[in-house]
Design a protein around this motif. Structure first.
Motif, short mmCIF file in Angstrom:
data_model
loop_
_atom_site.label_atom_id
_atom_site.label_comp_id
_atom_site.label_asym_id
_atom_site.label_seq_id
_atom_site.Cartn_x
_atom_site.Cartn_y
_atom_site.Cartn_z
N HIS A 292 0.83 -1.27 0.07
CA HIS A 292 0.17 0.04 -0.01
C HIS A 292 0.74 1.01 -0.02
O HIS A 292 0.37 2.21 -0.48
CB HIS A 292 -0.97 -0.09 1.17
CG HIS A 292 -2.04 -1.02 0.93
ND1 HIS A 292 -2.69 -1.12 -0.12
CD2 HIS A 292 -2.50 -2.18 1.87
CE1 HIS A 292 -3.70 -2.26 0.11
NE2 HIS A 292 -3.24 -2.92 1.18
N ARG A 295 1.53 1.79 -3.50
CA ARG A 295 0.30 2.03 -4.37
C ARG A 295 0.00 3.56 -3.98
O ARG A 295 -0.61 4.32 -4.96
CB ARG A 295 -0.70 0.99 -3.83
CG ARG A 295 -0.91 -0.25 -4.60
CD ARG A 295 -2.18 -0.73 -4.37
NE ARG A 295 -3.15 0.39 -4.68
CZ ARG A 295 -3.87 0.77 -5.67
NH1 ARG A 295 -3.73 0.09 -6.78
NH2 ARG A 295 -4.87 1.58 -5.99
N ALA A 296 0.12 4.02 -2.86
CA ALA A 296 -0.08 5.17 -2.37
C ALA A 296 0.64 6.29 -3.29
O ALA A 296 0.09 7.54 -3.74
CB ALA A 296 0.07 5.57 -1.08
N LYS A 299 -0.62 5.21 -8.13
CA LYS A 299 -1.85 4.69 -8.30
C LYS A 299 -2.34 3.74 -9.16
O LYS A 299 -3.10 2.75 -9.08
CB LYS A 299 -2.93 5.84 -8.31
CG LYS A 299 -2.54 7.03 -7.29
CD LYS A 299 -3.59 7.13 -6.15
CE LYS A 299 -3.24 7.93 -5.09
NZ LYS A 299 -2.12 8.77 -5.35
N SER A 300 -1.84 3.67 -10.46
CA SER A 300 -1.90 2.73 -11.46
C SER A 300 -1.22 1.63 -11.04
O SER A 300 -1.43 0.52 -11.82
CB SER A 300 -1.24 3.50 -12.81
OG SER A 300 0.12 3.38 -12.60
N ASN A 302 -0.37 -1.92 -9.46
CA ASN A 302 -1.25 -3.21 -9.26
C ASN A 302 -0.32 -4.52 -9.22
O ASN A 302 0.22 -4.66 -10.08
CB ASN A 302 -2.33 -3.21 -10.06
CG ASN A 302 -3.57 -3.44 -8.98
OD1 ASN A 302 -3.72 -4.49 -8.15
ND2 ASN A 302 -4.28 -2.38 -8.77
N ALA A 303 -0.39 -5.34 -8.06
CA ALA A 303 0.55 -6.43 -8.42
C ALA A 303 -0.40 -7.55 -7.55
O ALA A 303 -1.17 -7.27 -6.43
CB ALA A 303 1.82 -6.37 -7.43
#
Lengths: 436, 126
Positions: A292, A295-296, A299-300, A302-303
């Motif tokens: 996270h 990700r923060a 934003k795009s 993803n894993a």
């Protein structure tokens, strides 16, 4: 033959006088030398008239002998001892000759040539020794000079080295304090990266706390209505829902609490205390925080997160906070690697990070694998070195893996192994001994 | 009306069930849940014609909400396409734009405002 001891004594004094020419000892002995020389000359001439008398021989022996004895006992002449000793054969030869002559004049006369040869030989011996010792003295003098030179050099070098040693000690002290600061900075940097992840992780349980408490309020109102209406059955059903909700509020509250505690623990300086810890819990917590966190920022991104935790692992005695940092570091690296690869690859690339734990004989194994950019062979050797980083300036401290190595290998007697193939995968394997 | 809620957090399920207690009891709404994008697609394979609304979290391990949205728009384009609302904890412009570009009908942020959600559902309930 009485002549030789006198001559030897005379030459002995002359020799000493010459040798001390430039020595501070000369003034002290100058007069004694003259007195000695004069005494020898006087005695020689005094007994000269007794040309073939045995007395003359004994006087010569006595003069030389007492001179040698006297000089031998004077500390000032210690360096001349070997020179003094070279007179002993002559002294002995003259003495034996004189004794034989005293006891048996005829015998002596028969073999006088033997005694004479002995005395002359012994006399020549003195000069041979002097010549020889001069050579030795010269060699000794050269050696002494060389020694003095070397000693001066050694002294100089020692002074230089002492200075260098002090400077180095100073540098080491400074480095140690810098290192401590860097470790703290690195910790704070990784915490900074985590902040967003932590916020997200706390937000989730907080949402549940808020939502469940709101919905429970509604349920209570409904329950009141049902009770007024007399529908006890429905009221009991609602009460059971409320109870369940309160449990959930408690659960999510504790979840947020645990995250905050973990964050505080991460930012605090290490206590260095080992305590029993559940590796699965530790790894799971940091896995999500790390994900996270990234990700923060992106934003795009993803894993796929894969966890293969072996249930029921025994607890290990570790410095939780430090091992947590290592795991966090490896996760951060793994997510960074897949993120980098995703930027370069086509859309069918699936970023995946996998964590697994296992129980081996005497060890607990934690394995973190990503299908990211991998580590090129040419830098594999370097990645554990302090300050080595492939990240752009300002993004990495280059201390993560080096600190990880210290924590796992030095502080926990564990091992940390890397397996990687460029543009394929990277796998870090940590083994922690169960008996720590 | 059938609603599919996709979220990896299992605890959203009792929350929805309780929040829409009355609507469920009155058979206005029917909720189904999936814990991942993959599970949602499996469910849709069988019942895509029944599902009117899909509420999906964006941030999930494995298949993300965006991936799911793309798949739904690709695979279930036959009219009437399901209404898809994306839900996320990251209520930023970028995520909103991405959701809209990929064909979302609406965008909600966590914590979910259920009163707002109810308002949004009203026109959908026939």
């Amino acid at each position: 033959m009485h002549f030789f001891p006198f001559l030897a004594a005379f030459l002995l004094i002359r020799h000493l006088q010459r040798s001390l020419k430039f020595s501070p000892l000369l003034p002290k002995w100058k007069n004694m030398f003259w007195v000695g020389t004069a005494t020898i000359v006087v005695l020689f001439f005094a007994f000269l008239k007794d040309k073939h008398g045995v007395l003359n021989d004994f006087v010569g022996v006595a003069v030389l002998g007492s001179l040698l004895y006297y000089l031998y006992n004077e500390p000032d002449f210690k360096p001349f001892h070997s020179y003094l000793f070279s007179h002993l054969p002559l002294l002995a030869a003259a003495f034996i000759g004189a004794c034989v002559r005293l006891i048996n004049e005829d015998f002596y006369e028969d073999f006088s040539s033997v005694f004479q040869i002995a005395i002359v030989g012994a006399f020549i011996w003195i000069f041979a020794r002097v010549a020889n010792s001069k050579k030795q003295d010269e060699a000794l003098r050269v050696a002494a000079e060389r020694k003095a030179e070397l000693e001066a050099l050694v002294k100089e070098r020692t002074a230089e080295l002492t200075l260098q040693k002090n400077e180095l000690e100073q540098a080491v002290t400074e480095l140690k304090s810098t290192q401590a600061q860097l470790i703290q900075a690195e910790k704070m940097a990784s915490l900074g990266e985590l902040t967003a992840g932590i916020a997200h992780e706390i937000q989730n349980p907080l949402n549940f706390v808020n939502n469940f408490s709101e919905v429970s309020m509604e349920l209570i109102e409904e329950m009141e209505q049902e009770l007024e209406r007399g529908d006890i059955e429905e009221a009991i059903a609602i009460a059971s829902d409320v109870k369940q909700n309160l449990e959930k509020i408690g659960f999510h509250g504790k979840r947020a609490d645990g995250i905050v505690k973990g964050m505080l623990q991460h930012s605090r300086a290490s206590t260095g205390q080992k305590e029993l810890a559940d590796i699965n819990v530790l790894a799971d917590e940091y896995f999500r925080l790390s994900y996270h966190g990234l990700r923060a920022k992106d934003k795009s991104f993803n894993a796929t997160l894969v966890t293969n935790f072996t249930p029921g692992l025994p607890q290990v005695n570790i410095i939780q906070q430090d091992v947590g940092r290592v795991i966090l570091n490896l996760f951060n690296n793994a997510f960074y690697a897949v993120q980098q690869r995703q930027k370069q690859s086509s859309s069918d690339y699936k970023p995946t990070v996998e964590v697994s734990t296992a129980l081996l004989i005497g060890f607990i194994q934690i394995r973190i694998k990503d299908n990211g950019t991998g580590i090129p062979d040419e830098i594999k050797e370097k990645i554990m070195q302090p300050f080595f980083t492939t990240k752009p300036t300002g993004e990495g401290t280059g201390l993560g893996l080096s600190l990880s190595y210290d924590i796992i290998v030095k502080a926990h007697n564990g091992t940390i192994d890397i397996d990687s193939k460029e543009n394929d995968y990277t796998q870090f394997t940590i083994k922690l001994p169960l008996t720590n | 009306m059938k609603i599919l809620v996709v979220d990896d957090e299992a605890d959203v399920q009792p929350l929805f069930l309780q929040r829409f207690r009355k609507e469920i009891r009155n058979h206005e709404l029917e909720f189904n849940f999936a814990l991942s994008g993959e599970e949602a697609l499996d469910y849709l394979k069988e019942k895509h014609s029944e599902v009117v609304l899909i509420l999906s979290d964006i941030n999930m391990p494995g298949m993300s909400g965006f991936d799911l949205l793309t798949r739904i728009r690709n695979d279930y384009g036959i009219p009437p396409p399901p209404v898809v609302m994306m839900i996320t904890a990251y209520g930023d412009e970028e995520s909103y734009q991405q959701a809209m570009d990929k064909g979302a009908n609406d965008f909600l942020t966590k914590p979910l405002d259920f009163n707002l959600l109810k308002e949004k559902l009203k026109p959908l309930i026939v």
